[in-house]
Design an enzyme around this catalytic site. Sequence first.
Site, PDB file in Angstrom:
ATOM      1  N   ARG A  69      70.144   2.902 -66.038  1.00 27.90           N
ATOM      2  CA  ARG A  69      69.132   2.619 -65.002  1.00 27.90           C
ATOM      3  C   ARG A  69      67.966   3.612 -65.086  1.00 27.90           C
ATOM      4  NH1 ARG A  69      72.151   2.763 -59.688  1.00 27.90           N
ATOM      5  NH2 ARG A  69      70.159   2.120 -58.837  1.00 27.90           N
ATOM      6  N   HIS A 114      67.645   7.242 -49.529  1.00 29.96           N
ATOM      7  CA  HIS A 114      68.857   7.229 -50.342  1.00 29.96           C
ATOM      8  C   HIS A 114      68.764   8.165 -51.538  1.00 29.96           C
ATOM      9  CE1 HIS A 114      69.938   3.034 -48.480  1.00 29.96           C
ATOM     10  NE2 HIS A 114      70.263   4.042 -47.688  1.00 29.96           N
ATOM     11  N   CYS A 122      75.007  19.001 -57.927  1.00 29.40           N
ATOM     12  CA  CYS A 122      76.421  19.329 -58.100  1.00 29.40           C
ATOM     13  C   CYS A 122      77.265  18.412 -57.210  1.00 29.40           C
ATOM     14  CB  CYS A 122      76.650  20.794 -57.729  1.00 29.40           C
ATOM     15  SG  CYS A 122      78.381  21.281 -57.903  1.00 29.40           S
TER      16      CYS A 122
HETATM   17  C1  BJW Z   1      62.011  -9.497 -53.109  1.00 32.35           C
HETATM   18  C2  BJW Z   1      61.612  -9.651 -54.410  1.00 32.35           C
HETATM   19  C3  BJW Z   1      60.244  -9.671 -54.620  1.00 32.35           C
HETATM   20  C4  BJW Z   1      63.714  -9.643 -54.451  1.00 32.35           C
HETATM   21  N1  BJW Z   1      59.408  -9.540 -53.607  1.00 32.35           N
HETATM   22  N2  BJW Z   1      61.172  -9.378 -52.093  1.00 32.35           N
HETATM   23  C5  BJW Z   1      76.991  -0.250 -39.778  1.00 32.35           C
HETATM   24  C6  BJW Z   1      77.486  -1.535 -39.932  1.00 32.35           C
HETATM   25  C7  BJW Z   1      78.168  -1.887 -41.089  1.00 32.35           C
HETATM   26  C8  BJW Z   1      78.379  -0.980 -42.121  1.00 32.35           C
HETATM   27  C9  BJW Z   1      77.894   0.268 -41.974  1.00 32.35           C
HETATM   28  C10 BJW Z   1      77.214   0.630 -40.817  1.00 32.35           C
HETATM   29  N3  BJW Z   1      76.820   1.937 -40.951  1.00 32.35           N
HETATM   30  C11 BJW Z   1      77.236   2.384 -42.151  1.00 32.35           C
HETATM   31  C12 BJW Z   1      77.900   1.398 -42.792  1.00 32.35           C
HETATM   32  C13 BJW Z   1      78.535   1.513 -44.150  1.00 32.35           C
HETATM   33  C14 BJW Z   1      77.541   1.404 -45.287  1.00 32.35           C
HETATM   34  C15 BJW Z   1      76.885   0.028 -45.221  1.00 32.35           C
HETATM   35  O1  BJW Z   1      75.791  -0.148 -44.733  1.00 32.35           O
HETATM   36  N4  BJW Z   1      77.547  -0.954 -45.797  1.00 32.35           N
HETATM   37  C16 BJW Z   1      77.001  -2.312 -45.839  1.00 32.35           C
HETATM   38  C17 BJW Z   1      77.183  -2.881 -47.220  1.00 32.35           C
HETATM   39  C18 BJW Z   1      77.628  -3.140 -44.756  1.00 32.35           C
HETATM   40  N5  BJW Z   1      76.564   2.478 -45.252  1.00 32.35           N
HETATM   41  C19 BJW Z   1      76.803   3.667 -45.805  1.00 32.35           C
HETATM   42  O2  BJW Z   1      77.859   3.901 -46.363  1.00 32.35           O
HETATM   43  C20 BJW Z   1      75.731   4.719 -45.686  1.00 32.35           C
HETATM   44  N6  BJW Z   1      76.283   5.942 -45.248  1.00 32.35           N
HETATM   45  C21 BJW Z   1      76.786   6.099 -44.038  1.00 32.35           C
HETATM   46  O3  BJW Z   1      76.748   5.235 -43.183  1.00 32.35           O
HETATM   47  O4  BJW Z   1      77.328   7.338 -43.848  1.00 32.35           O
HETATM   48  C22 BJW Z   1      77.983   7.622 -42.604  1.00 32.35           C
HETATM   49  C23 BJW Z   1      78.316   9.084 -42.641  1.00 32.35           C
HETATM   50  C24 BJW Z   1      77.814   9.912 -41.657  1.00 32.35           C
HETATM   51  C25 BJW Z   1      78.127  11.285 -41.676  1.00 32.35           C
HETATM   52  C26 BJW Z   1      78.922  11.803 -42.705  1.00 32.35           C
HETATM   53  C27 BJW Z   1      79.403  10.966 -43.703  1.00 32.35           C
HETATM   54  C28 BJW Z   1      79.087   9.590 -43.676  1.00 32.35           C
HETATM   55  C29 BJW Z   1      75.131   5.056 -47.039  1.00 32.35           C
HETATM   56  C30 BJW Z   1      74.417   3.899 -47.666  1.00 32.35           C
HETATM   57  C31 BJW Z   1      73.957   4.300 -49.065  1.00 32.35           C
HETATM   58  C32 BJW Z   1      73.369   3.129 -49.820  1.00 32.35           C
HETATM   59  N7  BJW Z   1      73.210   3.509 -51.187  1.00 32.35           N
HETATM   60  C33 BJW Z   1      72.675   2.529 -52.105  1.00 32.35           C
HETATM   61  C34 BJW Z   1      72.836   3.070 -53.556  1.00 32.35           C
HETATM   62  C35 BJW Z   1      71.827   4.163 -53.864  1.00 32.35           C
HETATM   63  C36 BJW Z   1      72.072   4.755 -55.199  1.00 32.35           C
HETATM   64  C37 BJW Z   1      71.800   3.807 -56.346  1.00 32.35           C
HETATM   65  O5  BJW Z   1      70.853   3.000 -56.321  1.00 32.35           O
HETATM   66  O6  BJW Z   1      72.544   3.885 -57.295  1.00 32.35           O
HETATM   67  O7  BJW Z   1      71.299   2.269 -51.817  1.00 32.35           O
HETATM   68  S1  BJW Z   1      73.420   0.922 -51.943  1.00 32.35           S
HETATM   69  C38 BJW Z   1      71.982  -0.020 -52.203  1.00 32.35           C
HETATM   70  O8  BJW Z   1      71.630  -0.743 -51.010  1.00 32.35           O
HETATM   71  C39 BJW Z   1      70.865   1.017 -52.430  1.00 32.35           C
HETATM   72  C40 BJW Z   1      69.737   0.399 -51.671  1.00 32.35           C
HETATM   73  O9  BJW Z   1      68.790   1.392 -51.330  1.00 32.35           O
HETATM   74  C41 BJW Z   1      70.421  -0.224 -50.477  1.00 32.35           C
HETATM   75  C42 BJW Z   1      69.642  -1.290 -49.799  1.00 32.35           C
HETATM   76  O10 BJW Z   1      69.502  -2.410 -50.617  1.00 32.35           O
HETATM   77  P1  BJW Z   1      68.106  -3.179 -50.662  1.00 32.35           P
HETATM   78  O11 BJW Z   1      67.045  -2.263 -51.080  1.00 32.35           O
HETATM   79  O12 BJW Z   1      67.907  -3.913 -49.398  1.00 32.35           O
HETATM   80  O13 BJW Z   1      68.340  -4.188 -51.886  1.00 32.35           O
HETATM   81  P2  BJW Z   1      69.057  -5.592 -51.946  1.00 32.35           P
HETATM   82  O14 BJW Z   1      69.367  -5.848 -53.373  1.00 32.35           O
HETATM   83  O15 BJW Z   1      70.144  -5.691 -50.961  1.00 32.35           O
HETATM   84  O16 BJW Z   1      67.928  -6.611 -51.428  1.00 32.35           O
HETATM   85  C43 BJW Z   1      66.756  -6.868 -52.177  1.00 32.35           C
HETATM   86  C44 BJW Z   1      65.858  -7.739 -51.324  1.00 32.35           C
HETATM   87  O17 BJW Z   1      64.634  -7.909 -51.997  1.00 32.35           O
HETATM   88  C45 BJW Z   1      66.426  -9.146 -51.064  1.00 32.35           C
HETATM   89  O18 BJW Z   1      66.284  -9.470 -49.690  1.00 32.35           O
HETATM   90  C46 BJW Z   1      65.550 -10.037 -51.920  1.00 32.35           C
HETATM   91  O19 BJW Z   1      65.362 -11.341 -51.351  1.00 32.35           O
HETATM   92  C47 BJW Z   1      64.257  -9.262 -51.946  1.00 32.35           C
HETATM   93  N8  BJW Z   1      63.442  -9.495 -53.128  1.00 32.35           N
HETATM   94  N9  BJW Z   1      62.766  -9.756 -55.207  1.00 32.35           N
HETATM   95  C48 BJW Z   1      59.939  -9.403 -52.329  1.00 32.35           C
HETATM   96  N10 BJW Z   1      59.767  -9.839 -55.875  1.00 32.35           N
HETATM   97 ZN    ZN Z   2      78.058  23.409 -58.685  1.00 33.34          ZN
END
Ligand code: BJW
Ligand code: ZN
Length: 242
Positions: A69, A114, A122
């Site tokens: 990536r 993120h 680390c």
């Molecule tokens: C277009 C287009 C074009 C296409 N033009 N549009 C509450 C409810 C339920 C669950 C949870 C909650 N709170 C927390 C959670 C758990 C979890 C979560 O949300 N899970 C869900 C799956 C339900 N969240 C977490 O675990 C978070 N942490 C947390 O809550 O910690 C609590 C804690 C507190 C204190 C101590 C310890 C813990 C962390 C979330 C981290 C997300 N990380 C990622 C990976 C990053 C690294 C990497 O990339 O490798 O971030 S996951 C992934 O999703 C990435 C993105 O930033 C993120 C969002 O996705 P995004 O950007 O919306 O992409 P897509 O693919 O989903 O959508 C693309 C969109 O574009 C689509 O709509 C298309 O239609 C559109 N599109 N082409 C315009 N040309």
């Molecule tokens: Zn270290």
Amino acid sequence: MIEQARRIIAQAGRVVSFSGAGLSAESGIPTFRDAQTGGLWEKHDPMRLASPQGFAADPQLVSEWYAHRRRAIAEAQPNGAHLALSRRSNMIHVTQNVDDLLHRAGTEHVIQLHGTIAHDRCNGDCGFREAVDMTDPPALRSCPQCGDQLRPAVVWFGEALPSDAWEEAERVCSECEVLLVIGTSAAVYPAAGLIGLAKSAGAKIIIVNTQSSDASSLADVELLGKASEVVPALLDDPSTIS
Ligand code: BJW
Ligand code: ZN
């Protein structure tokens, strides 16, 4: 619809963008939820790879996924949407994206919820962190300070968001007059909750997406189309569009 959205933006002082992977899709970077379709990585679940459990189970595999990536991001260029955002000097950009395309487009104020794929840190708690060469990303390696493994400085599922970025994002989203939501499924929390936060604080919500999303019900205006086409049409002065 686009005229209505342009009027809302023209009347607002504080406009904040909130973006997801769809913003960078047309630069050739697959969205998170599309990452499985086709190619080398289709057998692997990104939800698993982007988690502490996935890294613990197979650090080599996760490291190779990030190297792949990183090279793709290094080769990508900002698209029309990044560039249109960068031309609005007074905007603040809250992004879930870990790429650096907003920065490379020239935007100044970017809050990365993120983390960034351009750094390693680390996996232990010694605090070591360094920039990586995105064109020639490193293989799995040990921390020079404590010997634990290094990992990308991104936020995986189950991990807390960086508190400084999160607090600033909450502040700017609760103070803005318009939140421009671009290319996110709004399915990942707590980031997606910023849209509801802005709405409850009185902001107008304008959504740009190729399809409806989990945030559609919050939209004052929803513009269905590609970010690289809709965002310039929304933000640029029509007299400058050739
Ligand atoms: C277009 C287009 C074009 C296409 N033009 N549009 C509450 C409810 C339920 C669950 C949870 C909650 N709170 C927390 C959670 C758990 C979890 C979560 O949300 N899970 C869900 C799956 C339900 N969240 C977490 O675990 C978070 N942490 C947390 O809550 O910690 C609590 C804690 C507190 C204190 C101590 C310890 C813990 C962390 C979330 C981290 C997300 N990380 C990622 C990976 C990053 C690294 C990497 O990339 O490798 O971030 S996951 C992934 O999703 C990435 C993105 O930033 C993120 C969002 O996705 P995004 O950007 O919306 O992409 P897509 O693919 O989903 O959508 C693309 C969109 O574009 C689509 O709509 C298309 O239609 C559109 N599109 N082409 C315009 N040309
Ligand atoms: Zn270290």
